[in-house]
Design an enzyme around this catalytic site. Structure first.
Site, short mmCIF file in Angstrom:
data_model
loop_
_atom_site.label_atom_id
_atom_site.label_comp_id
_atom_site.label_asym_id
_atom_site.label_seq_id
_atom_site.Cartn_x
_atom_site.Cartn_y
_atom_site.Cartn_z
N LYS A 55 0.84 -1.21 0.00
CA LYS A 55 0.00 0.00 0.00
C LYS A 55 0.87 1.25 0.00
O LYS A 55 0.56 2.25 -0.68
CB LYS A 55 -0.94 -0.03 1.21
CG LYS A 55 -2.03 -1.10 1.08
CD LYS A 55 -2.72 -1.42 2.40
CE LYS A 55 -3.72 -2.55 2.22
NZ LYS A 55 -4.29 -3.03 3.50
N GLN A 99 -4.77 -1.70 9.64
CA GLN A 99 -4.50 -2.95 8.94
C GLN A 99 -5.16 -4.12 9.66
O GLN A 99 -5.00 -4.31 10.85
CB GLN A 99 -2.98 -3.18 8.84
CG GLN A 99 -2.60 -4.46 8.12
CD GLN A 99 -3.07 -4.50 6.68
OE1 GLN A 99 -3.01 -3.52 5.96
NE2 GLN A 99 -3.57 -5.66 6.26
N ASP A 122 -11.02 3.12 3.81
CA ASP A 122 -11.09 1.66 3.66
C ASP A 122 -12.51 1.14 3.85
O ASP A 122 -12.78 -0.04 3.71
CB ASP A 122 -10.14 0.99 4.66
CG ASP A 122 -9.71 -0.41 4.24
OD1 ASP A 122 -9.70 -0.69 3.02
OD2 ASP A 122 -9.38 -1.22 5.13
#
Length: 285
Positions: A55, A99, A122
């Site tokens: 990422k 994450q 996200d």
């Protein structure tokens, strides 16, 4: 039967990145500022470390700044939420990613729900999910957004089609089902308690496999001409569908690797750029 079409997520993600480079440069030219994506990683899970690095590399390719925040394995839920709240309040941060997965002792959903909706690039906050499901303005879960973007790019018809989603996770199965429903597909969500799963899958025009079990979906489960979306990734570059045997029956499929995976990162970066554009009042195009 015609040769199945490969839904090439790697190629599409590269094309999207080229567009994002232009948009990021526009932000820099107009504001003198650089969009920032903050990524929190708790512990040192090898797969998570790899994903965070990927990422970060994608951020660098489009010109946004990756901000990696590493927290020790023993961090508490409260520690993580405090860090998220600090990023919520930081005017230089435009996107926040926690994450997944976090260590088991941490309440992951409480952490997700502490992310400011304006920075939830996200798409993991439950309020984000609710707004997305109701077709209100909201960021979307990154992997489902990547899947829908890929299907639309390759002109796969969704309206009126029967879609079967195998898996009901809050960041993949459930949101992709809602997004398919919002595209006027008829959606069935399957899971470990579904009876006669192979028979349910055989009805599908579109199969989305997201169970995290290698080659779980067998070739004889899928009907001729269906579209196979393999959202699984298991050791050895193996997806959740037995693609080597099922490809011959389908009309289109996502390869593993190179299908859904690159589109997940692409969606995350795209929504970070969108967040920065909103912050600075810049209209894309």
């Amino acid at each position: 039967m015609q040769t199945p079409m490969i839904l090439d997520g790697k190629a599409l993600a590269k094309s999207v990145e080229q567009e994002l480079q232009v948009r990021v440069q526009r932000i820099k030219d107009k504001t003198g500022r650089v969009p920032v994506l903050a990524t929190i990683i708790v512990g040192n899970d090898p797969a998570s470390v790899t994903y965070v690095r990927m990422k970060g590399n994608a951020c660098n390719r489009v010109g946004i700044r990756p901000l990696k925040i590493e927290m020790p394995e023993e961090s508490t839920t409260e520690d993580v939420i405090r860090q998220i709240q600090a990023l919520n309040e930081d005017p230089d941060v435009h996107g926040i990613l926690l994450q997944h997965p976090v260590p088991r002792h941490i309440d992951e959903m409480a952490c997700f729900n502490s992310i400011d909706l304006a920075k939830d690039v996200d798409g993991v906050n439950t309020n984000t999910f609710g707004r997305m499901s109701m077709q209100m303005d909201a960021f979307k879960s990154a992997t489902p957004l990547g899947i829908i973007t890929l299907l639309k790019h390759y002109n796969i018809p969704l309206e009126g089609r029967e879609a079967v989603v195998i898996g009901r996770s809050p960041i993949l199965g459930k949101p992709v089902a809602m997004m398919l429903l919002n595209e006027n597909a008829t959606v069935t969500i399957c899971h470990s308690k579904t009876k006669d799963l192979p028979e349910v899958v055989r009805r599908a025009d579109i199969v989305v496999a997201a169970v995290g079990k290698p080659e779980f979906v067998k070739a004889d489960w899928v009907k001729e001409g269906c579209v196979l979306v393999d959202a699984g990734y298991n050791p050895g570059n193996i997806g959740d569908i037995d693609l080597k045997n099922a490809i011959a029956k389908c009309s289109a499929y996502t390869p593993v690797p190179g299908g859904v995976g690159p589109m997940t990162i692409s969606s995350l970066i795209r929504q970070t750029v969108e967040s920065a554009e909103r912050k600075f009042g810049i209209t894309n195009g």
